[in-house]
Design an enzyme around this catalytic site. Structure first.
Site, short mmCIF file in Angstrom:
data_model
loop_
_atom_site.label_atom_id
_atom_site.label_comp_id
_atom_site.label_asym_id
_atom_site.label_seq_id
_atom_site.Cartn_x
_atom_site.Cartn_y
_atom_site.Cartn_z
N ASP A 47 49.35 34.76 40.50
CA ASP A 47 48.61 34.97 41.76
C ASP A 47 49.08 33.93 42.75
O ASP A 47 50.22 33.44 42.69
CB ASP A 47 47.10 34.79 41.47
CG ASP A 47 46.21 35.54 42.46
OD1 ASP A 47 46.05 35.04 43.60
OD2 ASP A 47 45.70 36.61 42.12
N SER A 96 40.99 43.25 43.00
CA SER A 96 41.35 41.89 42.61
C SER A 96 40.22 41.18 41.90
O SER A 96 40.44 40.33 41.04
CB SER A 96 41.70 41.04 43.83
OG SER A 96 43.01 41.27 44.27
N ASN A 149 43.61 48.75 46.46
CA ASN A 149 42.47 48.87 47.39
C ASN A 149 42.72 49.87 48.51
O ASN A 149 42.31 49.65 49.64
CB ASN A 149 42.18 47.51 48.04
CG ASN A 149 41.73 46.48 47.03
OD1 ASN A 149 41.26 46.82 45.96
ND2 ASN A 149 41.89 45.22 47.37
N TYR A 166 52.52 50.82 35.90
CA TYR A 166 53.53 50.79 34.84
C TYR A 166 52.91 51.28 33.54
O TYR A 166 51.75 50.97 33.24
CB TYR A 166 54.13 49.38 34.67
CG TYR A 166 55.00 49.00 35.84
CD1 TYR A 166 56.14 49.73 36.15
CD2 TYR A 166 54.66 47.92 36.66
CE1 TYR A 166 56.93 49.41 37.24
CE2 TYR A 166 55.44 47.59 37.76
CZ TYR A 166 56.58 48.34 38.03
OH TYR A 166 57.35 48.03 39.11
N VAL A 200 33.27 27.18 34.68
CA VAL A 200 32.47 26.52 33.65
C VAL A 200 31.03 27.03 33.72
O VAL A 200 30.40 26.99 34.77
CB VAL A 200 32.50 24.99 33.85
CG1 VAL A 200 31.57 24.31 32.85
CG2 VAL A 200 33.93 24.48 33.71
N ASP A 204 42.56 52.64 33.81
CA ASP A 204 41.89 52.69 32.51
C ASP A 204 40.37 52.66 32.57
O ASP A 204 39.69 53.38 31.86
CB ASP A 204 42.40 51.54 31.64
CG ASP A 204 43.86 51.75 31.27
OD1 ASP A 204 44.14 52.73 30.57
OD2 ASP A 204 44.71 50.95 31.71
N ASP A 239 31.97 38.95 54.13
CA ASP A 239 31.27 38.10 55.08
C ASP A 239 30.76 36.85 54.36
O ASP A 239 29.85 36.92 53.54
CB ASP A 239 30.10 38.91 55.66
CG ASP A 239 29.32 38.11 56.65
OD1 ASP A 239 29.67 36.94 56.88
OD2 ASP A 239 28.36 38.66 57.19
N ASN A 246 26.65 24.49 33.28
CA ASN A 246 26.69 23.13 33.83
C ASN A 246 25.72 22.96 35.00
O ASN A 246 25.77 21.98 35.73
CB ASN A 246 28.12 22.74 34.25
CG ASN A 246 28.67 23.63 35.37
OD1 ASN A 246 28.10 24.67 35.68
ND2 ASN A 246 29.76 23.21 35.98
N THR A 303 53.54 21.81 41.72
CA THR A 303 52.23 21.70 42.36
C THR A 303 51.67 23.10 42.54
O THR A 303 52.03 23.82 43.47
CB THR A 303 52.37 21.04 43.75
OG1 THR A 303 53.17 19.87 43.62
CG2 THR A 303 51.00 20.68 44.30
N HIS A 350 42.43 33.06 47.04
CA HIS A 350 42.40 34.26 46.19
C HIS A 350 42.65 33.89 44.73
O HIS A 350 41.93 34.33 43.83
CB HIS A 350 43.45 35.25 46.72
CG HIS A 350 43.50 36.55 46.00
ND1 HIS A 350 44.29 36.76 44.88
CD2 HIS A 350 42.89 37.73 46.25
CE1 HIS A 350 44.15 38.02 44.49
NE2 HIS A 350 43.32 38.62 45.30
N ASP A 387 54.77 26.71 40.40
CA ASP A 387 54.71 27.38 41.69
C ASP A 387 56.07 28.02 41.96
O ASP A 387 57.02 27.34 42.34
CB ASP A 387 54.37 26.34 42.77
CG ASP A 387 54.39 26.93 44.17
OD1 ASP A 387 54.74 28.12 44.34
OD2 ASP A 387 54.07 26.17 45.11
CA CA Z 1 53.39 23.95 45.47
#
Ligand code: CA
Ligand code: CA
Length: 390
Positions: free
Chosen positions: A111, A336, A265, A280, A179, A309, A65, A182, A159, A168, A152
């Protein structure tokens, strides 16, 4: 191909001494021919080592949420930090000793895309040292033109960030290396680190073929260009066993790259219902379950006394997201979100111990867990991530 009436789509990996075997090719079956029927027919040819499906993978988190306004980064806390959480990764205790990682250490995020311009990420986005931006030339000869921050593989272009749907990938990246210090937003486990993005998850998930290309892309940057890449973050899963994908993970292992993967999940036992890629058995795989801020196994988290693990914070994790109008922050839950805490830990250990092998980093992570009741009999170590000694 003739016998199955299949068409050639592309070469996914080329056979060589290093790649241990023949060419890996993606085929398109004719309409009406099932994969189950086609595989045995193709495999009867003595020139074929194996045939298997090109699975579809999806990322393994659910958005929380977003009206939840408490920005508490409990996953980073230590029991001695302020604020404190006994169940956090203890990163704050490492930070307090000046251990905020080294900008010479690279990790790969396999990802969705990553919002590389996010103000809390931009300074820690890595660049391919062998490539020159925007000249239209594949300067480093890796087969990818102007791959400055990664590639990609879903869109087959340079890009890596394609818009707000890449939330995600942006979120897991912030947990590894937003970072710190900051005065804004969140902090990753590593305040300094270099992150490359091998995007293969698009709006409809990603395929085995593109996952293999993403893994091999990062392995090649280390093998041929000496990039100090210590781990990849793999917060995704689905499909069944793939020998070809396992082979790609092994190629990463041969280059001392950890493959850190979400346990899944579905609240199931991976010992009896394997979840790939986390199940694996390659020695460079670290499979990660999720805990809550009170130390319970997250309700959604998969587990496995021999196949998962350790656990790390994965419920109610605040991190970077693109946001609809401006770069933003949001709380997500999932294995994730647990996984990038461990990937950050690998980068932190590698920063403090230059030259450590993948095996040494894995041993340090698994050897420093805090025994946790909810994880006893549910994970190999029976414990949760603890980087306070890194
Ligand atoms: Ca792209
Ligand atoms: Ca290139």
């Amino acid at each position: 191909m003739r016998r199955a009436g299949a068409g050639f789509v592309e070469e996914v990996a080329r056979g060589s001494a290093r790649f241990d075997g023949g060419d890996l090719e993606l085929l398109q079956l004719p309409p009406g021919l099932s994969i189950a029927a086609a595989m045995p027919s193709i495999e009867t040819d003595p020139a074929v080592e194996f045939a298997e499906p090109n699975w579809i993978y999806r990322h393994t988190s659910e958005s929380n949420d977003t009206y939840y306004t408490n920005g508490s980064l409990w996953g980073m806390y230590g029991d001695q930090s302020s604020p404190a959480s006994a169940y956090g990764s203890q990163a704050a205790e490492a930070w307090s000793r000046g251990q905020t990682c080294a900008s010479s250490v690279y990790v790969g995020v396999i990802d969705e895309g990553v919002m590389i311009s996010h103000p809390d990420l931009a300074a820690n986005i890595g660049t391919n040292p062998g490539e020159i931006a925007g000249d239209g030339i594949d300067n480093d000869g890796n087969g990818y033109v102007d791959d400055m921050n990664g590639w990609d593989f879903a869109g087959n272009n340079n890009t890596v960030y394609d818009g707000t749907q890449d939330d995600h990938g942006t979120h897991v990246t912030g947990t590894i290396g937003a970072v710190g210090g900051n005065g804004a937003g969140v902090a990753g486990v590593c305040w300094n680190v270099k992150i490359l993005n091998a995007k293969f998850l698009g709006r409809n998930g990603g395929t085995t073929a593109n996952a293999i290309k993403a893994i091999d892309y990062l392995t090649d940057l280390k093998a041929r260009h000496g990039l100090n890449l210590v781990a990849t973050n793999n917060s995704w899963g689905g499909g069944g066993y793939s020998k070809a994908l396992q082979d790609a993970i092994e190629r990463a292992n041969q280059m001392n790259i950890l493959f850190i993967a979400a346990a899944g999940n579905s609240s199931v036992n991976n010992d009896t219902s394997p979840h790939y890629p986390s199940s694996y058995t390659n020695v460079n795989v670290i499979a990660v379950a999720s805990i809550t801020s009170t130390g319970a196994l997250s309700s959604f988290s998969n587990y496995g006394a021999t196949s998962v693990d350790l656990a790390a914070p994965g419920s109610g994790i605040w991190s970077t997201v693109p946001g609809r109008k401006t770069p933003s922050y949001a709380a997500y839950s999932g294995t994730s979100m647990a996984t990038p805490h461990v990937t950050g830990a690998a980068a932190m250990y590698a920063s403090a111990h230059p030259g450590a092998t993948a095996g040494q980093i894995k041993a340090a992570i698994l050897g420093s867990v805090v025994p946790t009741a909810s994880l006893s009999g549910k994970t190999v170590t029976g414990g949760r991530l603890n980087v306070s000694g890194f």
